[in-house]
Motif scaffolding. Sequence first.
Motif, PDB file in Angstrom:
ATOM      1  N   GLN A 134       0.928  -1.222  -0.059  1.00 20.28           N
ATOM      2  CA  GLN A 134       0.134   0.038   0.031  1.00 20.28           C
ATOM      3  C   GLN A 134       0.814   1.356  -0.038  1.00 20.28           C
ATOM      4  O   GLN A 134       0.868   2.443  -0.605  1.00 20.28           O
ATOM      5  CB  GLN A 134      -1.000  -0.005   1.201  1.00 20.28           C
ATOM      6  N   PHE A 135       1.763   1.148   0.752  1.00 19.34           N
ATOM      7  CA  PHE A 135       2.851   2.370   0.962  1.00 19.34           C
ATOM      8  C   PHE A 135       3.453   2.773  -0.566  1.00 19.34           C
ATOM      9  O   PHE A 135       3.794   4.005  -0.969  1.00 19.34           O
ATOM     10  CB  PHE A 135       3.717   2.394   1.912  1.00 19.34           C
ATOM     11  N   LYS A 136       4.069   1.596  -1.430  1.00 22.30           N
ATOM     12  CA  LYS A 136       4.366   1.719  -2.685  1.00 22.30           C
ATOM     13  C   LYS A 136       3.458   2.722  -3.349  1.00 22.30           C
ATOM     14  O   LYS A 136       3.857   3.436  -4.164  1.00 22.30           O
ATOM     15  CB  LYS A 136       4.575   0.384  -3.396  1.00 22.30           C
ATOM     16  N   THR A 137       2.078   2.278  -3.261  1.00 27.43           N
ATOM     17  CA  THR A 137       1.009   2.929  -4.086  1.00 27.43           C
ATOM     18  C   THR A 137       0.866   4.145  -3.501  1.00 27.43           C
ATOM     19  O   THR A 137       0.956   5.379  -4.622  1.00 27.43           O
ATOM     20  CB  THR A 137      -0.211   2.284  -4.023  1.00 27.43           C
ATOM     21  N   ILE A 138       1.043   4.455  -2.120  1.00 25.55           N
ATOM     22  CA  ILE A 138       0.840   5.802  -1.752  1.00 25.55           C
ATOM     23  C   ILE A 138       1.930   6.927  -2.451  1.00 25.55           C
ATOM     24  O   ILE A 138       1.753   8.026  -2.362  1.00 25.55           O
ATOM     25  CB  ILE A 138       0.676   5.729  -0.131  1.00 25.55           C
ATOM     26  N   SER A 139       3.147   6.188  -2.125  1.00 30.13           N
ATOM     27  CA  SER A 139       4.077   7.003  -2.645  1.00 30.13           C
ATOM     28  C   SER A 139       4.087   7.658  -3.866  1.00 30.13           C
ATOM     29  O   SER A 139       4.599   8.557  -4.001  1.00 30.13           O
ATOM     30  CB  SER A 139       5.634   6.153  -2.307  1.00 30.13           C
ATOM     31  N   LYS A 140       3.659   6.689  -4.816  1.00 27.79           N
ATOM     32  CA  LYS A 140       3.435   7.467  -6.073  1.00 27.79           C
ATOM     33  C   LYS A 140       2.322   8.491  -6.063  1.00 27.79           C
ATOM     34  O   LYS A 140       2.384   9.671  -6.908  1.00 27.79           O
ATOM     35  CB  LYS A 140       2.832   6.206  -7.002  1.00 27.79           C
ATOM     36  N   GLU A 141       1.328   8.414  -5.371  1.00 28.50           N
ATOM     37  CA  GLU A 141       0.386   9.443  -5.145  1.00 28.50           C
ATOM     38  C   GLU A 141       0.949  10.743  -4.483  1.00 28.50           C
ATOM     39  O   GLU A 141       0.757  11.764  -4.803  1.00 28.50           O
ATOM     40  CB  GLU A 141      -0.696   8.719  -4.217  1.00 28.50           C
TER      41      GLU A 141
END
Length: 751
Positions: A134-141
Amino acid sequence: MTEKIKQTCSYVSESLDKVRSTEWAEPVACVLKVTGTIVQGLGNFVPGLGILGGAFILGTKLLNPQPKLSDLRKTEKSLKLDIEKFKSKSVSSFEIDSLSKDLDNVQNSITNFKESHSELIDDFAVLKLDVRDQFKTISKEMKSLESDVKDLKDLVTATFELIVDQRYKDGIESIEAAYQTFLDGSNNIEATLLSFDYYIVELQSNFNQHLKPEKLEEYLRIINRHKGAEMCHQMFNYILVVKSKYLQIMTVYYIHKNDVARVSCNFERFNKHYFELEESLDKVLKEEMTETQNSSIPTTVFENPVPNTPEVGRVLSSSTNNVDLELNHNNTGSTLKQMTTKGHPKDQRKTTLITYLKDKKKVIIPALVVVCILMAFIILALVSKSDSTVFLMVKTVNVGQIKIRMTKGLKINNPKYSVAKASGKVQFCNGKKVNDLLQSINDKKRTLESNKILVIDLGVTKCKDLLSKSELQNANLAGLVILDSPDLNYKSMKSVLKKIHSYPAISFQEKDVKNFLKSVVRDGATVEIWFGKLEDVFKYEDFYNVDCNLSEQCIHLYTPHPQQVYLGCEGVPKYRTEPDITCMYSGAECVELAKLKIKFQQFSTCAEKEGLPYKKGSTMWPTPTCHNATEYRSLDKPISCPGEDPFWTDELRNRLSTVCYTAKRQTSLIISRQTTKGTKLCDAKVRSCKSWGPWFDSGCSISNHQTNEWSQTRYRYCKHSAQCVLIETEVKYGVGGCNKFFLVEGADRRC
């Protein structure tokens, strides 16, 4: 922008639905529900919505909501219908088997359905993997929000320089830097979190010390005073972004430490701080509005419109009938004639004044014009004087010693943002490798801590020529220092210097270049450039301070004529020392310093409160504060000075002090009354204090791992008089967080 808002809202909507799906009993779930309402309330503020939303999503990964029995039965019915349809359409057995397995799982859930259900994910190994992905996805956001955050940050960065006290911005800058490191390591979060083990306590201490709502309220008040309500709102938004970044770091860190209580504690603190900051913002803006309204209220000029003079008389009627006044003119002057009408007394007085002013307009108007012109000249002179004078300062400190060397110069440009000070490391241009120099000062990745102050000697041609280059005019500098040469001074470069708007440029006379700058200032040295009044330097605690070696020193609290470290009138430790201060301008002592030497011969109220002796005819320089003066030191292990009693300790408190609780029954007040020898300290009438110092805060931390108990202690001092000291303490504790208040023993009555 509308599309970006929709994307950001959809990004958090699933987690919002999750916390709304049931009535939670777990503390962390209840806290997250409150955070969810804050996320919803951010509206179209995309950076805040995105970054706080990211922390919120990570926090909700802990939750394990129980599906409703009715929902399970609907799913069961839907799966049965799908299987029947697939069988009638001769769909492959693989797809039917897959649906059948889903149906078995749902039916097992129905069969084993229990009212009691674990609301949190039990398997931390699975949870960590889920959070990592989830944090990988959030970091892109987060990276997609960089431009929005940068715009906001650029807007408020210059405003930092309004704050003379460095402490206001320390916490913000450290969290920004930590978050960037955290985000950069999102592809290998385990290794990143491992590196944070050595830094996490320092990061938490910075947050607890520098981003407290009461401290930020004062910051907002200063911003509002200087830049108005709009900038105050922008600063509030930026603080929200920084606190949300901190919350993201803490959430991921403590989930990987299997510490749900700390996750809950951080969300609870965020919620509390958010609502307190909202109140602070409203309070600050209402203060300004009240001041504005008060200043717009007309004076009582119409209550006494015209003075009693031979020329203008005032007729007072003893009857209750309303009176109007008619002005008649004759050769000898004006007389008042009383007439009975139905007019209002205020209207009568107003009419009288207007008539009088019309009569005297030939005298009044020229007088007003002269006054306005004089005021314009005075204001222009004051503004030009205050804006142009600057001081370049070099400080040297040792334990109990401070030396400040200064020279005076002129500000020679008008930067986009006005600042109270600039600080950085000096870099001299020597005419060698000037292209490398240009490249280094245009590196946008440099942090604020590494800001440079570039020094250009007009006598070095290659350096002088740099002033015409756009790379220098838009460089990432804290300031530019121009040194006059025997043949050239800054006036010859005025047209070029006017193009510099990104940072302040200052100039020093050729005589001071030889006598001061090239003998005192060295390449790489840290210097301060002060744009305000010289007197205010002594109020700037982050500059005017000394090393007090506080870990080894006692602090004199009520000893008359204290030596070394003692409690100052502002409730902060100071070191009694004689500062070594010089200021040169045009080869002679600065006039400003000479005036201060005379002014500081007067005995100040602060010096009287501190118990310092008055030396008639001597310059009594303000006493410097201690470096890191507000760092927390436990009151349980005091180092009391010889001749003083630790009146606040359990052993002596009830014998030597008055102990009581404050209005909200959350803090205790310890008022020193006497020494063990019977010497009187505070008068019996002293029950409160108007001028408290800053809080010394331990931060909320775990005190018992087995019972998951947490505690927090903070205290502050009030120097009421030379021999009277008050200490206010706040102790909080709780399971999984610091949410209950504890009064010290003996605080059984209200102050």
